[in-house]
Design a protein around this motif. Structure first.
Motif, PDB file in Angstrom:
ATOM      1  N   GLU A 180      30.763  40.167  33.353  1.00  0.00           N
ATOM      2  CA  GLU A 180      31.898  41.120  33.497  1.00  0.00           C
ATOM      3  C   GLU A 180      33.239  40.990  32.835  1.00  0.00           C
ATOM      4  O   GLU A 180      34.089  41.801  32.971  1.00  0.00           O
ATOM      5  N   LYS A 181      33.352  39.882  32.236  1.00  0.00           N
ATOM      6  CA  LYS A 181      34.497  39.340  31.481  1.00  0.00           C
ATOM      7  C   LYS A 181      34.234  39.555  29.939  1.00  0.00           C
ATOM      8  O   LYS A 181      33.360  39.220  29.387  1.00  0.00           O
ATOM      9  N   LYS A 182      35.326  39.769  29.203  1.00  0.00           N
ATOM     10  CA  LYS A 182      35.116  39.702  27.685  1.00  0.00           C
ATOM     11  C   LYS A 182      35.283  38.146  27.250  1.00  0.00           C
ATOM     12  O   LYS A 182      35.952  37.402  27.695  1.00  0.00           O
ATOM     13  N   ILE A 183      34.645  37.972  26.235  1.00  0.00           N
ATOM     14  CA  ILE A 183      34.516  36.434  25.852  1.00  0.00           C
ATOM     15  C   ILE A 183      35.870  36.014  25.154  1.00  0.00           C
ATOM     16  O   ILE A 183      36.240  34.784  25.754  1.00  0.00           O
ATOM     17  N   THR A 184      36.834  36.685  24.989  1.00  0.00           N
ATOM     18  CA  THR A 184      37.966  36.504  24.469  1.00  0.00           C
ATOM     19  C   THR A 184      39.143  36.187  25.786  1.00  0.00           C
ATOM     20  O   THR A 184      40.149  35.815  25.786  1.00  0.00           O
ATOM     21  N   SER A 185      38.581  36.674  26.795  1.00  0.00           N
ATOM     22  CA  SER A 185      39.416  36.505  28.271  1.00  0.00           C
ATOM     23  C   SER A 185      39.637  35.113  28.680  1.00  0.00           C
ATOM     24  O   SER A 185      38.597  34.534  28.375  1.00  0.00           O
ATOM     25  N   LYS A 186      40.780  34.826  28.863  1.00  0.00           N
ATOM     26  CA  LYS A 186      40.953  33.512  29.526  1.00  0.00           C
ATOM     27  C   LYS A 186      40.547  33.237  31.012  1.00  0.00           C
ATOM     28  O   LYS A 186      40.562  32.075  31.542  1.00  0.00           O
ATOM     29  N   ARG A 187      39.893  34.391  31.472  1.00  0.00           N
ATOM     30  CA  ARG A 187      39.181  34.236  32.517  1.00  0.00           C
ATOM     31  C   ARG A 187      37.630  33.962  32.756  1.00  0.00           C
ATOM     32  O   ARG A 187      36.896  34.215  33.539  1.00  0.00           O
ATOM     33  N   SER A 188      37.308  34.254  31.401  1.00  0.00           N
ATOM     34  CA  SER A 188      35.932  34.115  30.924  1.00  0.00           C
ATOM     35  C   SER A 188      35.352  32.649  30.876  1.00  0.00           C
ATOM     36  O   SER A 188      36.005  31.871  30.352  1.00  0.00           O
ATOM     37  N   LEU A 189      34.262  32.443  31.845  1.00  0.00           N
ATOM     38  CA  LEU A 189      33.484  30.878  31.447  1.00  0.00           C
ATOM     39  C   LEU A 189      33.282  30.906  30.193  1.00  0.00           C
ATOM     40  O   LEU A 189      32.964  29.583  29.787  1.00  0.00           O
TER      41      LEU A 189
END
Length: 308
Positions: free
Chosen positions: A95-104
């Motif tokens: 559900e998160k973009k890979i570049t997001s700092k909330r992405s595992l």
């Protein structure tokens, strides 16, 4: 036609016999047992807080089914349930973009980079040390004890020292964390390679002497082929240790990225679901890396004619 031919075999009567004769069935049983124990532990550990919530809300005679349901749906549980961890991993990966700092995935990539660099340095160092120890009695008697004793120092104690020293000389970023991974990964490679390089039989070594083979020829034609299976086994251990070192290296630096940073952030804010999702992600990452080394081992040994 004999009676034996008419009698169905046990495997045909029992459809699960084929499944449990291999590795899939036992693995499924173990995973199911772990999940069952996990759910039971989650209910047991989360029940006291849930009962406290009921008291505050003046709720009495709550059915056990409702209690179990509520303990497995707490926002900040003592022990999150497996489905909560799975949902968190899904939300922070798919559900998160890979570049997001909330992405595992983003944080796993940060940890993976220091893991691979430390593993590469540690493996190279381990191989070189092993070659020197095998071919030099001086190094064997002087260096090998230090290699073994180096692993008696707790990594949590030495990690901040490595970070501080390297930062003092102007080295920061990826390399300090990779050095901690190197510290943990070089030891199994060194010990495994020493064992492998010394594994050729005496008669084979005598045969090489009979052919007047040099030390270099003996190494390439005899010692190294014998040591390859030992090398891959030690590399699997070293890869897992390297990942642990990378995560530990992120803890004393106050890093804002990486699986270690996720663990720190989760502990600071009491987000146990975040902590467990980072732990499971680290386990998945380690399993994937070890499996890739196993695949490389199979291909290499087949190429060398050691397995069919």
């Amino acid at each position: 036609m004999t009676d034996t031919a008419l009698t169905p075999s046990r495997s045909s009567l029992n459809p699960f016999s084929g499944l449990f004769s291999g590795t899939v069935g036992p693995v499924i049983v173990v995973v199911a047992a772990i999940l069952a124990i996990w759910y039971i532990a989650a209910v047991a550990l989360n029940t006291p807080f849930q009962e406290e919530l009921y008291k505050r809300a003046d709720l009495t005679d709550v059915p056990i089914s409702q209690l179990v349901t509520d303990t497995l749906a707490q926002e900040r549980p003592v022990l999150p349930a497996p489905h909560q961890v799975i949902v968190e991993i899904w939300n922070t990966t798919v559900e998160k973009k890979i570049t997001s700092k909330r992405s595992l995935v983003y944080h796993s990539g940060i940890t993976l980079s220091s893991t691979l660099l430390g593993f590469l340095i540690g493996t190279t160092l381990g191989i070189l040390l092993a070659v020197g120890i095998v071919h030099s009695q001086v190094l064997d008697k002087s260096l090998m004890p230090w290699v073994i004793s180096s692993q008696t120092i707790p990594i949590l104690a030495i990690a901040p020292m490595i970070i501080v020293v390297l930062n003092a000389v102007g080295i920061s970023g990826l390399l300090p964390k990779a050095m901690i991974s190197t510290y943990l990964s070089f030891f199994p490679v060194t010990v495994g390679m020493v064992k492998g390089l010394r594994s050729p039989e005496i008669m084979h070594m005598d045969l090489m002497h009979t052919y007047s083979a040099s030390r270099l020829q003996t190494f390439w034609k005899l010692r190294l082929p014998y040591a390859v299976p030992y090398l891959f086994t030690s590399m699997k251990i070293g890869m897992a240790a390297s990942l642990v070192g990378a995560i530990v290296g992120e803890l004393p630096t106050g890093a804002v990225a990486g699986l270690g940073a996720r663990l720190l952030a989760g502990s600071y804010y009491g987000q146990t679901v975040q902590i467990w999702s980072a732990l499971i992600m680290a386990a998945i990452l380690a399993g994937t890396l070890v499996a890739l080394i196993g695949l490389l081992e199979t291909l290499t040994l087949k190429r060398m004619g050691m397995v069919r």
